[in-house]
Design an enzyme around this catalytic site. Structure first.
Site, PDB file in Angstrom:
ATOM      1  N   LYS A   1       4.064 -14.090   4.766  1.00  0.00           N
ATOM      2  CA  LYS A   1       4.427 -15.680   3.314  1.00  0.00           C
ATOM      3  C   LYS A   1       5.971 -15.599   3.701  1.00  0.00           C
ATOM      4  O   LYS A   1       6.641 -15.147   3.161  1.00  0.00           O
ATOM      5  CB  LYS A   1       3.880 -15.141   1.962  1.00  0.00           C
ATOM      6  CG  LYS A   1       3.755 -15.793   1.548  1.00  0.00           C
ATOM      7  CD  LYS A   1       3.221 -17.402   1.206  1.00  0.00           C
ATOM      8  CE  LYS A   1       2.444 -18.433  -0.352  1.00  0.00           C
ATOM      9  NZ  LYS A   1       2.494 -19.955   0.131  1.00  0.00           N
TER      10      LYS A   1
ATOM     11  N   TYR B   1       0.739  -1.606   0.346  1.00  0.00           N
ATOM     12  CA  TYR B   1       0.344  -0.171  -0.077  1.00  0.00           C
ATOM     13  C   TYR B   1       1.309   1.154  -0.047  1.00  0.00           C
ATOM     14  O   TYR B   1       0.789   2.420   0.403  1.00  0.00           O
ATOM     15  CB  TYR B   1      -0.992   0.567   1.074  1.00  0.00           C
ATOM     16  CG  TYR B   1      -2.285  -1.028   1.061  1.00  0.00           C
ATOM     17  CD1 TYR B   1      -2.068  -2.383   0.831  1.00  0.00           C
ATOM     18  CD2 TYR B   1      -3.781  -0.453   0.827  1.00  0.00           C
ATOM     19  CE1 TYR B   1      -3.267  -2.903   0.580  1.00  0.00           C
ATOM     20  CE2 TYR B   1      -3.981  -0.900   0.890  1.00  0.00           C
ATOM     21  CZ  TYR B   1      -4.288  -2.953   0.629  1.00  0.00           C
ATOM     22  OH  TYR B   1      -5.527  -3.722   0.354  1.00  0.00           O
TER      23      TYR B   1
END
Ligand code: ATP
Length: 333
Positions: free
Chosen positions: A171, A124
């Protein structure tokens, strides 16, 4: 003495659900004086900017805002106003509680968990560029400072709200440096909170576990993008986006909103469910120290949703946004 709160109606369904919230809070005698300002597309034509100075100054001065959804054009157009507000006021924690309502049974029974989403960085950051025609690069920024403070927020929130476990979602098997740093910071912070259990989980596995056994989760700690996606998933678990509130919290300022967007498909039709924004208002009232009003609004909303005929369309009823609001007003104790 009323507390001044900045009111941003937003666009799409924003004005309709904002009117519902204002109506209910007025009837509940919330000690609030609204300071109205436009943002996003609503502000662009008259003010020439999506975030007018007067709005920014008002948030800075009054510290608390209640924001309706603001559309972000897809692919082109102006940058997200929501993201800009979070960055401008360093609202680093996005708190999104997911709690099922007794009258709306889920496929999994009672669900009560909370998403803690890092709100200022990750993909973002908006740092994208075209390397050569046909190749673009988008930068994922992860900093130790932001990871540590959002991890601390999650553990403090867990402790203060008698929650027992924090799950860091990542992740790091693929993004060994960026998600690796996020995970490392969460692990380090966990060492300071021996009373709260800690685990970590790969994000794709978390998505599966959430739809198979949501009860195994308590506090979910996520980076910005994973938090955005998983909180919509969580909203779906308990009845949809019309029900899920969120708070953007920083050291000095707070902006309360619904998890959902501007829902252009139903905008202007009087069909939107104002519950998410009403629940966000309940969070805001507690934040402002008006827990007495918060309790009354929360009870009234739950009482109305318990009656199928009074529900909005997304929950299978036929009530319009304003009819729902009037039912809540009638149910206020
Ligand atoms: P954003 O990316 O800005 O969060 P989005 O693409 O997730 O937006 P939404 O605007 O949140 O999309 O809408 C997703 C779906 O949920 C739409 O079908 C919309 O009508 C529905 N929806 C969202 N909010 C509500 C609400 N308050 N009441 C009823 N339906 C809603």
């Amino acid at each position: 003495m009323p507390q001044q709160v900045v009111l941003i109606p937003g666009d799409g369904i924003g004005p309709e659900i904002t009117a519902a919230v204002v109506r209910v809070l007025e009837a509940a005698e919330a000690r609030i004086e609204w300071v109205r300002h436009a943002a996003g597309a609503e502000a662009l034509a008259p003010e020439g900017t999506t975030l007018p100075d007067a709005l920014m100054e008002a948030i800075d001065e009054h510290k608390t805002a209640r924001k309706g959804p603001i559309t972000t054009p897809v692919g082109t157009g102006f940058a997200s106003v929501n993201v800009a507000l979070r960055k401008s006021f360093d609202l680093y924690a996005n708190l999104r509680p997911t709690r099922s309502l007794p009258s709306l049974p889920t496929h999994w029974g009672d669900i009560d968990l909370v998403v803690v989403r890092e709100n200022t960085e990750d993909l973002y950051s908006g740092l994208e560029h075209e390397v050569v025609p046909g190749v673009v690069e988008s930068l994922k920024i992860i900093t130790e400072r932001a990871c540590l403070r959002i991890a601390e927020f999650a553990f403090v929130h867990a402790r203060q709200n008698k929650r027992h476990k924090v799950t860091a979602v990542h992740k790091a098997n693929i993004m060994k440096l960026s998600d690796g740093l996020f995970l490392d910071c969460a692990r380090r912070m966990a060492e300071n909170y021996s009373d709260i259990a800690f685990e970590d989980m790969i994000v794709d596995n978390t998505a599966m576990q959430l739809v198979m056994r949501p009860q195994r989760f308590d506090v979910l700690l996520l980076e910005n993008l994973y938090g955005d996606i998983m909180s919509d998933l969580c909203a779906g678990l308990v009845g949809g986006l019309g029900l899920s509130p969120g708070a953007n919290l920083g050291a000095d300022h707070a902006i309360f909103e619904a998890v959902h967007g501007s829902a252009p498909d139903i905008a202007g039709k009087g069909q939107a469910n104002p519950t998410a924004l009403l629940r966000a208002a309940v969070m805001m009232l507690r934040h402002l120290g008006q827990g007495d009003v918060a309790d009354r609004v929360r009870a009234a909303v739950e009482q109305v949703i318990a009656q199928p005929a009074l529900r909005t369309r997304d929950l299978g009823g036929e009530a319009s946004t304003s009819q729902f609001a009037e039912s809540v007003v009638a149910a206020l104790a």
